[in-house]
Design a protein around this motif. Sequence first.
Motif, PDB file in Angstrom:
ATOM      1  N   SER A 266      13.639  -5.560  -3.735  1.00 37.01           N
ATOM      2  CA  SER A 266      12.331  -5.614  -3.078  1.00 37.01           C
ATOM      3  C   SER A 266      11.700  -4.247  -2.869  1.00 37.01           C
ATOM      4  O   SER A 266      10.555  -4.156  -2.415  1.00 37.01           O
ATOM      5  CB  SER A 266      12.469  -6.300  -1.716  1.00 37.01           C
ATOM      6  OG  SER A 266      13.227  -5.491  -0.832  1.00 37.01           O
ATOM      7  N   GLY A 267      12.440  -3.183  -3.181  1.00 40.84           N
ATOM      8  CA  GLY A 267      11.977  -1.854  -2.841  1.00 40.84           C
ATOM      9  C   GLY A 267      12.495  -1.407  -1.495  1.00 40.84           C
ATOM     10  O   GLY A 267      12.327  -0.252  -1.126  1.00 40.84           O
ATOM     11  N   ALA A 268      13.125  -2.344  -0.735  1.00 41.55           N
ATOM     12  CA  ALA A 268      13.716  -2.039   0.579  1.00 41.55           C
ATOM     13  C   ALA A 268      12.728  -1.316   1.490  1.00 41.55           C
ATOM     14  O   ALA A 268      13.034  -0.267   2.049  1.00 41.55           O
ATOM     15  CB  ALA A 268      15.003  -1.235   0.411  1.00 41.55           C
ATOM     16  N   HIS A 269      11.553  -1.894   1.651  1.00 45.59           N
ATOM     17  CA  HIS A 269      10.581  -1.302   2.571  1.00 45.59           C
ATOM     18  C   HIS A 269      11.085  -1.411   4.011  1.00 45.59           C
ATOM     19  O   HIS A 269      11.039  -0.451   4.763  1.00 45.59           O
ATOM     20  CB  HIS A 269       9.236  -2.000   2.463  1.00 45.59           C
ATOM     21  CG  HIS A 269       8.610  -1.913   1.109  1.00 45.59           C
ATOM     22  ND1 HIS A 269       7.360  -2.434   0.840  1.00 45.59           N
ATOM     23  CD2 HIS A 269       9.043  -1.394  -0.061  1.00 45.59           C
ATOM     24  CE1 HIS A 269       7.059  -2.227  -0.435  1.00 45.59           C
ATOM     25  NE2 HIS A 269       8.080  -1.597  -0.995  1.00 45.59           N
ATOM     26  N   ILE A 270      11.504  -2.632   4.415  1.00 45.41           N
ATOM     27  CA  ILE A 270      12.010  -2.991   5.751  1.00 45.41           C
ATOM     28  C   ILE A 270      11.144  -2.429   6.878  1.00 45.41           C
ATOM     29  O   ILE A 270      11.635  -2.228   7.994  1.00 45.41           O
ATOM     30  CB  ILE A 270      13.493  -2.593   5.933  1.00 45.41           C
ATOM     31  CG1 ILE A 270      13.728  -1.102   5.813  1.00 45.41           C
ATOM     32  CG2 ILE A 270      14.360  -3.354   4.931  1.00 45.41           C
ATOM     33  CD1 ILE A 270      15.165  -0.659   6.164  1.00 45.41           C
ATOM     34  N   ASN A 271       9.880  -2.203   6.619  1.00 47.53           N
ATOM     35  CA  ASN A 271       8.993  -1.570   7.591  1.00 47.53           C
ATOM     36  C   ASN A 271       7.549  -1.786   7.151  1.00 47.53           C
ATOM     37  O   ASN A 271       7.143  -1.311   6.082  1.00 47.53           O
ATOM     38  CB  ASN A 271       9.315  -0.068   7.649  1.00 47.53           C
ATOM     39  CG  ASN A 271       8.525   0.668   8.713  1.00 47.53           C
ATOM     40  OD1 ASN A 271       7.490   0.210   9.182  1.00 47.53           O
ATOM     41  ND2 ASN A 271       9.011   1.842   9.089  1.00 47.53           N
ATOM     42  N   PRO A 272       6.742  -2.488   7.952  1.00 49.41           N
ATOM     43  CA  PRO A 272       5.335  -2.691   7.576  1.00 49.41           C
ATOM     44  C   PRO A 272       4.572  -1.396   7.344  1.00 49.41           C
ATOM     45  O   PRO A 272       3.644  -1.363   6.524  1.00 49.41           O
ATOM     46  CB  PRO A 272       4.764  -3.459   8.778  1.00 49.41           C
ATOM     47  CG  PRO A 272       5.942  -4.154   9.376  1.00 49.41           C
ATOM     48  CD  PRO A 272       7.091  -3.204   9.188  1.00 49.41           C
ATOM     49  N   ALA A 273       4.947  -0.323   8.047  1.00 48.41           N
ATOM     50  CA  ALA A 273       4.243   0.948   7.867  1.00 48.41           C
ATOM     51  C   ALA A 273       4.472   1.509   6.472  1.00 48.41           C
ATOM     52  O   ALA A 273       3.565   2.101   5.871  1.00 48.41           O
ATOM     53  CB  ALA A 273       4.701   1.954   8.927  1.00 48.41           C
ATOM     54  N   VAL A 274       5.678   1.337   5.946  1.00 48.68           N
ATOM     55  CA  VAL A 274       5.963   1.791   4.585  1.00 48.68           C
ATOM     56  C   VAL A 274       5.186   0.934   3.582  1.00 48.68           C
ATOM     57  O   VAL A 274       4.584   1.459   2.637  1.00 48.68           O
ATOM     58  CB  VAL A 274       7.476   1.717   4.299  1.00 48.68           C
ATOM     59  CG1 VAL A 274       7.758   1.972   2.817  1.00 48.68           C
ATOM     60  CG2 VAL A 274       8.227   2.725   5.162  1.00 48.68           C
ATOM     61  N   THR A 275       5.175  -0.361   3.785  1.00 48.07           N
ATOM     62  CA  THR A 275       4.495  -1.262   2.860  1.00 48.07           C
ATOM     63  C   THR A 275       3.004  -0.965   2.784  1.00 48.07           C
ATOM     64  O   THR A 275       2.428  -0.900   1.696  1.00 48.07           O
ATOM     65  CB  THR A 275       4.721  -2.729   3.277  1.00 48.07           C
ATOM     66  OG1 THR A 275       6.127  -2.996   3.356  1.00 48.07           O
ATOM     67  CG2 THR A 275       4.105  -3.684   2.267  1.00 48.07           C
ATOM     68  N   ILE A 276       2.362  -0.763   3.933  1.00 47.23           N
ATOM     69  CA  ILE A 276       0.916  -0.540   3.912  1.00 47.23           C
ATOM     70  C   ILE A 276       0.588   0.821   3.300  1.00 47.23           C
ATOM     71  O   ILE A 276      -0.419   0.966   2.592  1.00 47.23           O
ATOM     72  CB  ILE A 276       0.307  -0.674   5.322  1.00 47.23           C
ATOM     73  CG1 ILE A 276      -1.222  -0.820   5.203  1.00 47.23           C
ATOM     74  CG2 ILE A 276       0.666   0.503   6.208  1.00 47.23           C
ATOM     75  CD1 ILE A 276      -1.899  -1.242   6.484  1.00 47.23           C
ATOM     76  N   ALA A 277       1.442   1.831   3.519  1.00 44.00           N
ATOM     77  CA  ALA A 277       1.186   3.146   2.912  1.00 44.00           C
ATOM     78  C   ALA A 277       1.283   3.064   1.397  1.00 44.00           C
ATOM     79  O   ALA A 277       0.491   3.679   0.674  1.00 44.00           O
ATOM     80  CB  ALA A 277       2.179   4.177   3.455  1.00 44.00           C
ATOM     81  N   LEU A 278       2.242   2.297   0.894  1.00 41.18           N
ATOM     82  CA  LEU A 278       2.373   2.129  -0.550  1.00 41.18           C
ATOM     83  C   LEU A 278       1.189   1.356  -1.122  1.00 41.18           C
ATOM     84  O   LEU A 278       0.743   1.617  -2.241  1.00 41.18           O
ATOM     85  CB  LEU A 278       3.688   1.419  -0.876  1.00 41.18           C
ATOM     86  CG  LEU A 278       4.955   2.222  -0.554  1.00 41.18           C
ATOM     87  CD1 LEU A 278       6.190   1.349  -0.714  1.00 41.18           C
ATOM     88  CD2 LEU A 278       5.058   3.456  -1.441  1.00 41.18           C
ATOM     89  N   ALA A 279       0.673   0.404  -0.356  1.00 47.76           N
ATOM     90  CA  ALA A 279      -0.498  -0.346  -0.811  1.00 47.76           C
ATOM     91  C   ALA A 279      -1.732   0.556  -0.843  1.00 47.76           C
ATOM     92  O   ALA A 279      -2.520   0.517  -1.798  1.00 47.76           O
ATOM     93  CB  ALA A 279      -0.736  -1.553   0.096  1.00 47.76           C
ATOM     94  N   VAL A 280      -1.895   1.379   0.178  1.00 42.08           N
ATOM     95  CA  VAL A 280      -3.053   2.285   0.241  1.00 42.08           C
ATOM     96  C   VAL A 280      -3.044   3.259  -0.932  1.00 42.08           C
ATOM     97  O   VAL A 280      -4.103   3.592  -1.488  1.00 42.08           O
ATOM     98  CB  VAL A 280      -3.062   3.045   1.585  1.00 42.08           C
ATOM     99  CG1 VAL A 280      -4.051   4.210   1.548  1.00 42.08           C
ATOM    100  CG2 VAL A 280      -3.412   2.098   2.725  1.00 42.08           C
ATOM    101  N   THR A 281      -1.863   3.700  -1.353  1.00 43.31           N
ATOM    102  CA  THR A 281      -1.765   4.647  -2.464  1.00 43.31           C
ATOM    103  C   THR A 281      -1.581   3.939  -3.810  1.00 43.31           C
ATOM    104  O   THR A 281      -1.162   4.564  -4.780  1.00 43.31           O
ATOM    105  CB  THR A 281      -0.598   5.634  -2.241  1.00 43.31           C
ATOM    106  OG1 THR A 281       0.621   4.906  -2.035  1.00 43.31           O
ATOM    107  CG2 THR A 281      -0.874   6.510  -1.031  1.00 43.31           C
ATOM    108  N   ARG A 282      -1.879   2.645  -3.859  1.00 39.56           N
ATOM    109  CA  ARG A 282      -1.877   1.852  -5.097  1.00 39.56           C
ATOM    110  C   ARG A 282      -0.494   1.771  -5.750  1.00 39.56           C
ATOM    111  O   ARG A 282      -0.372   1.732  -6.964  1.00 39.56           O
ATOM    112  CB  ARG A 282      -2.905   2.397  -6.095  1.00 39.56           C
ATOM    113  CG  ARG A 282      -4.340   2.328  -5.586  1.00 39.56           C
ATOM    114  CD  ARG A 282      -5.343   2.841  -6.588  1.00 39.56           C
ATOM    115  NE  ARG A 282      -5.207   4.266  -6.787  1.00 39.56           N
ATOM    116  CZ  ARG A 282      -4.745   4.823  -7.904  1.00 39.56           C
ATOM    117  NH1 ARG A 282      -4.362   4.064  -8.925  1.00 39.56           N
ATOM    118  NH2 ARG A 282      -4.660   6.132  -8.016  1.00 39.56           N
TER     119      ARG A 282
END
Length: 261
Positions: A65-81
């Motif tokens: 899954s990429g092991a985000h385990i953190n909404p803050a990591v997921t949204i930062a990756l989404a913002v940076t495409r």
Amino acid sequence: MTPPLMRRLAAEVIGTAVLVVFGVGSVLAALTVGQGELTYPGVGFIALAFAIAVAVAIYGFLAVSGAHINPAVTIALAVTRRFPWAELLPYIIAQLVGAAIGSLLLVASFGMRAVDFGGGATVLGNGVSYGQGIMAEALGTFLLMLAVMAVAVDRRAPKGWAGLIIGLAVAGAILVIGPLTGGSLNPARTFGPYLVQSLFGGQVEWSQFPIYIIGPFIGSIVAALVYDLVVRPREVPEAEPRADKPSVAPEDTKKHFSDNE
């Protein structure tokens, strides 16, 4: 080939549950040993436990899954495409569910002592204002996301170090901001104990919950944008393989932590 979404969501649920059981659980353990008192050396052991839990979750689930385990990591990756916006909400829901499951498992393990000791929930320290709490969480999460960008996103990163370095970044942040905010760096980590405390009649500071959303989101997004601007990982030639994920096909890398865009 990219794993199916349900498998990836399952990985996020389990990974976040591991983080809460062995990270938040260390808070309850320290309070149990200290009979309700938490000293700064205790914070050090809590930071170490979080580092270990994060490292295990990353090494276990990075390839799924990429092991985000953190909404803050997921949204930062989404913002940076680097992560699809369409999967942002499912990932965050999976992380919140995992955190809630982890907190329930702590009650099952510690009994009502977990509730009496606050469930390991994060709260502002004495004399810490709302604004200071947001700033502290933003700074701590900036360090965490900087580590994610450096060792789990940038394809120039040395092989096999992602879990260890990201875990140590979490520990370092907790050592600094733990006395101020509890050192969450992760909205899911705060949500799980808050929810379970509410279910079992414990004291909950829901009015402080926005601190643990706003601060981490700001810190992670700023870190990701700054890393892209200064280090420019996307300028790495496309043919160069990802150092810490050599077995994953280009489309998988693109899905989770890619610079191939």
